[in-house]
Enzyme design. Structure first.
Site, mmCIF file in Angstrom:
data_model
loop_
_atom_site.group_PDB
_atom_site.id
_atom_site.type_symbol
_atom_site.label_atom_id
_atom_site.label_comp_id
_atom_site.label_asym_id
_atom_site.label_seq_id
_atom_site.Cartn_x
_atom_site.Cartn_y
_atom_site.Cartn_z
ATOM 1 N N THR A 50 -4.035 -15.147 2.453
ATOM 2 C CA THR A 50 -3.507 -15.651 1.173
ATOM 3 C C THR A 50 -2.144 -14.990 0.909
ATOM 4 O OG1 THR A 50 -4.696 -13.924 -0.027
ATOM 5 C CG2 THR A 50 -5.778 -16.053 0.073
ATOM 6 N N PHE A 52 1.407 -13.371 0.370
ATOM 7 C CA PHE A 52 2.525 -13.052 1.271
ATOM 8 C C PHE A 52 2.093 -12.952 2.733
ATOM 9 C CE2 PHE A 52 4.486 -11.440 -2.725
ATOM 10 C CZ PHE A 52 5.659 -12.163 -2.654
ATOM 11 N N LEU A 138 -2.033 -6.111 2.814
ATOM 12 C CA LEU A 138 -3.338 -6.019 2.140
ATOM 13 C C LEU A 138 -3.146 -5.812 0.644
ATOM 14 C CD1 LEU A 138 -5.622 -3.640 4.268
ATOM 15 C CD2 LEU A 138 -5.497 -6.123 4.302
ATOM 16 N N TYR A 234 3.268 -0.756 -14.140
ATOM 17 C CA TYR A 234 3.376 -1.039 -12.710
ATOM 18 C C TYR A 234 4.064 0.101 -11.964
ATOM 19 C CZ TYR A 234 3.173 -3.402 -8.344
ATOM 20 O OH TYR A 234 2.869 -3.678 -7.036
ATOM 21 N N LYS A 243 2.654 2.602 -4.330
ATOM 22 C CA LYS A 243 3.824 1.979 -3.693
ATOM 23 C C LYS A 243 4.828 3.049 -3.261
ATOM 24 C CE LYS A 243 2.574 -2.345 -3.772
ATOM 25 N NZ LYS A 243 2.032 -2.889 -2.516
ATOM 26 N N VAL A 273 2.685 -15.498 -8.484
ATOM 27 C CA VAL A 273 1.282 -15.703 -8.837
ATOM 28 C C VAL A 273 0.444 -15.619 -7.562
ATOM 29 C CG1 VAL A 273 -0.374 -17.290 -9.860
ATOM 30 C CG2 VAL A 273 2.002 -17.280 -10.652
HETATM 31 P P1 NAI Z 1 -3.336 -11.510 -1.948
HETATM 32 O O1 NAI Z 1 -4.469 -11.103 -2.814
HETATM 33 O O2 NAI Z 1 -2.857 -12.918 -1.993
HETATM 34 O O3 NAI Z 1 -3.690 -11.199 -0.383
HETATM 35 C C1 NAI Z 1 -4.401 -10.078 0.004
HETATM 36 C C2 NAI Z 1 -4.830 -10.205 1.459
HETATM 37 O O4 NAI Z 1 -5.520 -8.999 1.818
HETATM 38 C C3 NAI Z 1 -5.820 -11.347 1.746
HETATM 39 O O5 NAI Z 1 -5.545 -11.879 3.024
HETATM 40 C C4 NAI Z 1 -7.184 -10.636 1.792
HETATM 41 O O6 NAI Z 1 -8.162 -11.278 2.595
HETATM 42 C C5 NAI Z 1 -6.766 -9.325 2.420
HETATM 43 N N1 NAI Z 1 -7.690 -8.224 2.184
HETATM 44 C C6 NAI Z 1 -8.042 -7.626 1.016
HETATM 45 N N2 NAI Z 1 -8.911 -6.610 1.234
HETATM 46 C C7 NAI Z 1 -9.124 -6.569 2.577
HETATM 47 C C8 NAI Z 1 -9.906 -5.750 3.426
HETATM 48 N N3 NAI Z 1 -10.630 -4.753 2.957
HETATM 49 N N4 NAI Z 1 -9.881 -6.031 4.756
HETATM 50 C C9 NAI Z 1 -9.144 -7.051 5.275
HETATM 51 N N5 NAI Z 1 -8.367 -7.840 4.510
HETATM 52 C C10 NAI Z 1 -8.348 -7.604 3.184
HETATM 53 O O7 NAI Z 1 -2.170 -10.480 -2.254
HETATM 54 P P2 NAI Z 1 -0.575 -10.548 -2.267
HETATM 55 O O8 NAI Z 1 -0.121 -10.700 -3.659
HETATM 56 O O9 NAI Z 1 -0.067 -11.449 -1.214
HETATM 57 O O10 NAI Z 1 -0.243 -9.030 -1.882
HETATM 58 C C11 NAI Z 1 0.066 -8.599 -0.574
HETATM 59 C C12 NAI Z 1 1.023 -7.425 -0.674
HETATM 60 O O11 NAI Z 1 2.232 -7.862 -1.310
HETATM 61 C C13 NAI Z 1 0.454 -6.268 -1.525
HETATM 62 O O12 NAI Z 1 0.868 -5.045 -0.974
HETATM 63 C C14 NAI Z 1 1.169 -6.500 -2.865
HETATM 64 O O13 NAI Z 1 1.285 -5.316 -3.624
HETATM 65 C C15 NAI Z 1 2.528 -6.974 -2.370
HETATM 66 N N6 NAI Z 1 3.339 -7.657 -3.378
HETATM 67 C C16 NAI Z 1 2.802 -8.622 -4.194
HETATM 68 C C17 NAI Z 1 3.590 -9.218 -5.168
HETATM 69 C C18 NAI Z 1 3.037 -10.273 -6.083
HETATM 70 O O14 NAI Z 1 3.660 -10.563 -7.087
HETATM 71 N N7 NAI Z 1 1.941 -10.887 -5.772
HETATM 72 C C19 NAI Z 1 5.012 -8.842 -5.351
HETATM 73 C C20 NAI Z 1 5.497 -7.909 -4.371
HETATM 74 C C21 NAI Z 1 4.656 -7.309 -3.450
#
Ligand code: NAI
Length: 396
Positions: A50, A52, A138, A234, A243, A273
């Protein structure tokens, strides 16, 4: 079954396989429309299902014709029960990748565990020999430490004082004041243990120890900074400490990769989102205003646009990779533009339940949220009977 969105608090309990497939197809089309990226050819994405991470997997596969291994933790479907969206996304991704003649296999399990790491190493050894890019994406609320066995829980709390600000319930549009109590006890250590850099470093060391990183291999993890408005909860809160740790870890990994001419980076991405961000108080209100402003200025991006730009304009240009004074890649540059942030600062105090739909893009936020779960895609007939049972074809 007929699949409709079923909400509990900030999460949606159901997801639609065809909608998730449409979401993946749209992202693939976007990447193809932007042309080839001279990027890595053998890619491991940790957190690939999902947000990024999925966008990274799609960008590598369909931008650079890369073989990809995706690691994620998703719930498969059961009779009468839909899978989590990441499961359906991964099924759709693999289907499209295989159709295009690309290698794609996936591992569903806890990436923090030694077992899943070993399984991944074995798969790389067997099928790819080595990888040349490792994306670490993750986002998890918990981590069982593989050495101590301790179950760490991350928190989203301010440090040192109560934080009060506005937030919005994006389902109802209700803008209200919230107060978040400061962290206590081991909250900071626990959050750093879950979302800091230790696990990223463990992955890279494990890959390196078995000679699975190609000469010149690169690794990237994702971070966030955001505006002063959200700083207390944050960047200067418990998650911000994690972070900070992740960003510091990029330097230790980079040192360790020098012997194979490798590189390690953190990329600071835009607020979007995702399942992870919708759980953070205040952020949905910020994103609603941000979306409206960025759309009006023609600079709005989703995960796929962000990663496409990260790959083609930062990571794989053939030139030295540009970073800020703290060594971070900045792909949040448009979010943080002065004109954008000045408007946020102006609109924030004005935002109320009555005017948010007008001064912010609450509808855009809500629509993106439903899209995460495969809902609200025009191409999908949501009244039609849908088979909830979907396999990810190359789950190892
Ligand atoms: P998301 O919730 O869409 O994706 C998380 C992913 O991690 C998924 O593929 C899920 O299956 C996997 N995952 C979670 N726990 C796991 C585990 N124990 N073992 C294996 N896989 C696991 O999250 P998102 O938002 O894409 O975040 C990814 C990174 O990007 C994070 O470090 C987040 O802090 C960072 N980020 C997010 C932003 C945002 O606005 N959403 C902005 C900037 C950075």
């Amino acid at each position: 079954m007929i699949i409709e969105p079923r909400m509990r608090g900030f999460i949606c309990l159901t997801s639609h396989p065809e909608g998730c497939e449409q979401n993946v197809k749209n992202q693939i089309e976007y990447i193809k429309s932007k042309g080839p990226i001279a990027g890595a050819k053998k890619v491991l994405v940790i957190g690939a299902s999902t947000g990024f991470g999925l966008a990274s997997r799609i960008s590598s596969a369909f931008g650079s014709d890369a073989a990809t291994i995706g690691v994620f933790f998703e719930k498969p479907s059961a009779e009468g029960k839909t899978a989590s969206p990441g499961w359906y996304n991964s099924a759709a991704f693999e289907k499209e990748a295989h159709k295009a003649g690309l290698y794609a296999k996936s591992i569903n399990g806890d990436a923090f565990s030694n077992e899943v790491k070993q399984q991944t190493l074995d798969l790389i050894k067997k099928d790819l020999g080595q990888v040349d890019l490792v994306v670490y994406s993750l986002a998890s609320p918990v981590r069982q430490h593989p050495v101590t066995g301790v179950l760490h829980r991350s928190t989203l709390k301010p440090i040192g004082g109560v934080y009060s600000n506005k937030t919005v319930d994006f389902h109802t549009g209700n803008v209200s004041e919230i107060s978040i109590q400061p962290c206590e006890g081991d909250d900071i250590e626990n959050t750093v243990a879950v979302m800091g850099g230790e696990d990223w470093s463990m992955w890279i060391e494990a890959l390196k120890a078995e000679n699975l990183l190609a000469d010149g291999a690169m690794t990237v993890a994702y971070s966030y900074i955001g505006p002063s408005l959200t700083e207390a909860v944050y960047r200067k809160g418990t998650i911000g400490r994690a972070k900070d740790h992740l960003e510091a870890t990029a330097f230790t990994i980079a040192d360790s990769l020098k012997e194979i001419n490798g590189q390690a980076f953190v990329s600071v991405n835009k607020a979007l989102v995702t399942q992870a961000s919708s759980a953070i108080p205040v952020i949905p209100l910020y994103i609603s205003l941000l979306y409206k402003i960025m759309k009006e200025k023609g600079i709005h991006e989703g995960c796929i646009e962000q990663i496409q730009r990260l790959y083609s304009e930062r990571l794989f240009t053939g030139n030295a990779i540009a970073t800020d004074d703290k060594g971070r890649i900045r792909i949040d540059d448009w979010e943080m533009r002065e004109d954008v942030q000045a408007l946020i600062a102006e609109l924030w105090p004005q935002a109320t339940t009555e005017n948010l739909a007008e001064i912010g893009d609450l509808e855009g936020y809500r629509h993106d949220f439903y899209n995460l779960f495969g809902f609200e895609f025009d191409q999908v007939d949501y009244k039609a009977d849908t088979n909830e049972m979907v396999n990810v074809s190359s789950i190892v």
